[in-house]
Design a protein around this motif. Structure first.
Motif, PDB file in Angstrom:
ATOM      1  N   UNK A 152       3.643 -70.203  15.193  1.00 51.41           N
ATOM      2  CA  UNK A 152       2.269 -70.517  15.599  1.00 51.41           C
ATOM      3  C   UNK A 152       1.386 -69.415  15.032  1.00 51.41           C
ATOM      4  N   UNK A 153       0.498 -69.812  14.121  1.00 53.08           N
ATOM      5  CA  UNK A 153      -0.374 -68.814  13.513  1.00 53.08           C
ATOM      6  C   UNK A 153      -1.729 -68.827  14.209  1.00 53.08           C
ATOM      7  N   UNK A 154      -2.293 -67.633  14.351  1.00 44.36           N
ATOM      8  CA  UNK A 154      -3.646 -67.523  14.891  1.00 44.36           C
ATOM      9  C   UNK A 154      -4.476 -66.673  13.932  1.00 44.36           C
ATOM     10  N   UNK A 155      -5.780 -66.932  13.936  1.00 48.55           N
ATOM     11  CA  UNK A 155      -6.701 -66.126  13.132  1.00 48.55           C
ATOM     12  C   UNK A 155      -7.610 -65.373  14.088  1.00 48.55           C
ATOM     13  N   UNK A 156      -7.748 -64.071  13.835  1.00 49.88           N
ATOM     14  CA  UNK A 156      -8.604 -63.273  14.713  1.00 49.88           C
ATOM     15  C   UNK A 156      -9.781 -62.738  13.912  1.00 49.88           C
ATOM     16  N   UNK A 157     -10.888 -62.520  14.607  1.00 51.21           N
ATOM     17  CA  UNK A 157     -12.112 -62.072  13.920  1.00 51.21           C
ATOM     18  C   UNK A 157     -11.966 -60.627  13.456  1.00 51.21           C
ATOM     19  N   UNK A 209     -11.593 -63.586  20.400  1.00 52.47           N
ATOM     20  CA  UNK A 209     -11.630 -65.057  20.289  1.00 52.47           C
ATOM     21  C   UNK A 209     -10.701 -65.544  19.182  1.00 52.47           C
ATOM     22  N   UNK A 210      -9.405 -65.474  19.447  1.00 52.25           N
ATOM     23  CA  UNK A 210      -8.455 -65.931  18.432  1.00 52.25           C
ATOM     24  C   UNK A 210      -8.531 -67.446  18.249  1.00 52.25           C
ATOM     25  N   UNK A 211      -8.291 -67.868  17.021  1.00 58.38           N
ATOM     26  CA  UNK A 211      -8.353 -69.296  16.721  1.00 58.38           C
ATOM     27  C   UNK A 211      -6.949 -69.783  16.385  1.00 58.38           C
ATOM     28  N   UNK A 212      -6.567 -70.885  17.027  1.00 58.36           N
ATOM     29  CA  UNK A 212      -5.238 -71.462  16.788  1.00 58.36           C
ATOM     30  C   UNK A 212      -5.236 -72.238  15.471  1.00 58.36           C
ATOM     31  N   UNK A 268      -3.853 -75.057  14.110  1.00 58.64           N
ATOM     32  CA  UNK A 268      -3.108 -76.213  14.640  1.00 58.64           C
ATOM     33  C   UNK A 268      -1.945 -76.649  13.741  1.00 58.64           C
ATOM     34  N   UNK A 269      -2.174 -76.612  12.422  1.00 63.49           N
ATOM     35  CA  UNK A 269      -1.138 -77.099  11.507  1.00 63.49           C
ATOM     36  C   UNK A 269       0.105 -76.218  11.469  1.00 63.49           C
ATOM     37  N   UNK A 270      -0.023 -75.006  11.979  1.00 65.83           N
ATOM     38  CA  UNK A 270       1.100 -74.075  11.895  1.00 65.83           C
ATOM     39  C   UNK A 270       2.054 -74.213  13.081  1.00 65.83           C
ATOM     40  N   UNK A 271       1.661 -75.028  14.079  1.00 62.60           N
ATOM     41  CA  UNK A 271       2.452 -75.089  15.314  1.00 62.60           C
ATOM     42  C   UNK A 271       3.732 -75.895  15.089  1.00 62.60           C
ATOM     43  N   UNK A 272       4.863 -75.251  15.300  1.00 64.49           N
ATOM     44  CA  UNK A 272       6.135 -75.950  15.124  1.00 64.49           C
ATOM     45  C   UNK A 272       7.066 -75.601  16.289  1.00 64.49           C
ATOM     46  N   UNK A 273       7.591 -76.631  16.957  1.00 66.38           N
ATOM     47  CA  UNK A 273       8.524 -76.410  18.083  1.00 66.38           C
ATOM     48  C   UNK A 273       9.950 -76.387  17.561  1.00 66.38           C
ATOM     49  N   UNK A 274      10.799 -75.600  18.181  1.00 67.23           N
ATOM     50  CA  UNK A 274      12.211 -75.619  17.819  1.00 67.23           C
ATOM     51  C   UNK A 274      12.822 -76.951  18.228  1.00 67.23           C
ATOM     52  N   UNK A 284      -5.389 -60.688   9.438  1.00 67.76           N
ATOM     53  CA  UNK A 284      -6.366 -61.477  10.206  1.00 67.76           C
ATOM     54  C   UNK A 284      -5.718 -62.779  10.699  1.00 67.76           C
ATOM     55  N   UNK A 285      -4.815 -63.311   9.869  1.00 64.36           N
ATOM     56  CA  UNK A 285      -4.074 -64.505  10.285  1.00 64.36           C
ATOM     57  C   UNK A 285      -2.597 -64.130  10.338  1.00 64.36           C
ATOM     58  N   UNK A 286      -1.978 -64.359  11.479  1.00 61.67           N
ATOM     59  CA  UNK A 286      -0.577 -63.931  11.602  1.00 61.67           C
ATOM     60  C   UNK A 286       0.174 -64.873  12.539  1.00 61.67           C
ATOM     61  N   UNK A 287       1.501 -64.783  12.462  1.00 57.26           N
ATOM     62  CA  UNK A 287       2.355 -65.614  13.304  1.00 57.26           C
ATOM     63  C   UNK A 287       2.628 -64.865  14.606  1.00 57.26           C
ATOM     64  N   UNK A 288       1.973 -65.303  15.652  1.00 58.50           N
ATOM     65  CA  UNK A 288       2.062 -64.579  16.918  1.00 58.50           C
ATOM     66  C   UNK A 288       3.437 -64.750  17.576  1.00 58.50           C
TER      67      UNK A 288
END
Lengths: 400, 84
Positions: A395-400, A373-376, A378-384, A130-134
């Motif tokens: 970047x992790x998202x959670x899907x219903x 309706x995936x949910x971002x 925010x805390x998982x977002x990391x730029x190289x 349900x929550x994964x690193x896209x």
């Protein structure tokens, strides 16, 4: 320290646009503390892209000098040069013209939809959580699977080759350390032997792949590329076919998630997709900086860029220049016209633009219909941490 | 063992002297590295030697952020690991 150009500061790598804006407004033709010239306005960058007073490939010259220099220190870095000597973005005419024509002649089949859709389905099926690193589970593997299929190399090796390619790309980083150069050289060696092995296979058993087609076109048209150069060209096609498109899909999806109205509009009006992809290309270009070498004194605004100077063209800044784009910091998926410089301009205009666009359009279409309706997270977002190539690490998202 | 700023300055001068083939006594601590004849390649190598001697990891941009022997020595002295 109060310097305008701070390309290694983590906060600016995560969001370089305020730094660009300050440069555009206060010193658009800026000589950095490192000696190179940093150009940030759209018109200037476009002019330099098209002007023969600037040549590509200063990085290749620098590497060549570096190899001689480090040879005296008993460190052989030749593989880096060997791996990159036929990178199209580093070549100048007439060689650039000949290699570009070779690719155009060899790459006749532009029907890649089937390959892309098959790879998208394969990746979406593998996502079970349900929550994964896209980024890791979709944006990174998709383009590398596609370019592997096109070139004709087995897709089960993709993680290995992709890792090597990413390391090799660090040779383009503005500032590298000696230890990094040694690591890059090892990756270059491994990549050369991987593609050399496949070159031999294709010579013995020609097939429908782009690798085979390049071998036969090289012979038929007497282009005269050696095996070493063919291997370098394959590495170039592999690298440029995968990393930049991964970045586009990753940061593009990030920007859509952060703009829910655009996200919903695209779900309801799929015909907006081509224009949305143009805007995502403009908004967060994967290649932020293109390098050029000044080959004759060049007056620009109130300054003169001297012959021999290294010039950094900040594409990420050109694409946010308010003189060309209204409300440049706003994502507007129906923006028209949208003449961003993401693919460059002039003789080095990207040859794979159509593949990047197509892949991004198909990827976003699939993601938008697969995940309502995936949910971002925010805390998982990391730029190289490399400014030249803007890319998300996770970047992790959670899907219903 | 934590080094003094003066010791670090001496290490920097010795490494740079080898690279630019000049005696240590000729190197002025207050002038820009480029005036000693250092370029982007030998900077990389000097940095590598300094990292080994001081047992620290450095960002490749320190030469540009601290562009003189004096300012770099001062910076390196500040970021050295404290005595155990």
């Amino acid at each position: 320290m109060n310097k305008l150009w701070r390309p290694l500061e983590p906060a600016f790598v995560a969001n370089p646009y305020p730094m660009y804006q300050q440069l555009r407004e206060t010193d658009p033709v800026h000589q950095a503390q490192t000696g190179e010239w940093v150009i940030t306005r759209y018109q200037d960058i476009k002019e330099i892209f098209k002007n023969p007073a600037f040549s590509a490939g200063n990085r290749l010259d620098w590497l060549k000098r570096g190899i001689t220099y480090f040879n005296n220190k008993e460190e052989d870095l030749y593989a880096i040069y060997q791996a990159m000597n036929t990178f199209l973005n580093l070549l100048n005419p007439p060689r650039h013209t000949a290699v570009r024509a070779l690719i155009a002649k060899a790459w006749t089949s532009k029907e890649v939809d089937e390959i892309i859709v098959r790879n998208i389905d394969r990746l979406l099926k593998e996502i079970k959580e349900k929550t994964f690193d896209i980024i890791k589970q979709f944006a990174q593997p998709l383009p590398v699977l596609t370019i592997s299929d096109i070139l004709g190399i087995p897709t089960n090796d993709y993680r290995y080759v992709k890792q090597l390619g990413a390391t090799l790309t660090e040779a383009f980083s503005l500032y590298v350390s000696f230890k990094e150069l040694v690591t890059i050289n090892q990756a270059a060696k491994d990549m050369i032997s991987f593609f050399r092995e496949h070159l031999e296979k294709k010579k013995q058993h020609p097939d429908q792949s782009l690798m085979s087609s390049i071998i036969s076109t090289n012979q038929r048209e007497s282009v005269g590329l050696t095996d070493d150069e063919l291997v370098s060209l394959y590495i170039f096609l592999f690298n440029s076919g995968e990393e930049t498109t991964s970045n586009l899909i990753g940061s593009g999806f990030y920007n859509l998630l952060r703009n829910p109205e655009s996200f919903q509009q695209l779900q309801q009006e799929p015909e907006v997709m081509p224009s949305a992809v143009e805007e995502l290309l403009r908004y967060d270009p994967s290649v932020q900086i293109a390098g050029r070498m000044c080959i004759e004194n060049f007056p620009l605004r109130d300054k003169v860029i001297p012959k021999g100077a290294t010039v950094s063209l900040v594409i990420g800044s050109a694409n946010r220049d308010p003189e060309v784009f209204k409300n440049p910091n706003e994502l507007n998926i129906t923006r028209d016209p949208n003449r961003h410089l993401t693919f460059g301009s002039g003789i080095h205009y990207c040859m794979g633009d159509w593949l990047a666009r197509k892949q991004a359009q198909l990827a976003f279409t699939a993601l938008l219909s697969h995940f309502k309706s995936p949910k971002l997270e925010e805390n998982s977002v990391e730029w190289n941490k490399i400014l030249t190539f803007r890319s998300l690490k996770t970047m992790r998202v959670t899907v219903a | 063992m934590k080094l003094t700023q003066l010791q670090i300055e001496k290490i920097l001068k010795e490494e740079i002297a080898v690279e630019v083939k000049r005696p240590v006594s000729e190197l002025d601590s207050q002038v820009h590295f480029a005036s000693h004849g250092l370029d982007s390649l030998n900077c990389i190598y000097v940095l590598y030697q300094v990292e080994k001697k001081l047992e620290i990891e450095l960002n490749p941009s320190v030469f540009w952020d601290y562009p003189t022997i004096f300012s770099l020595a001062e910076h390196l002295h500040q970021i050295q690991a404290p005595n155990e």
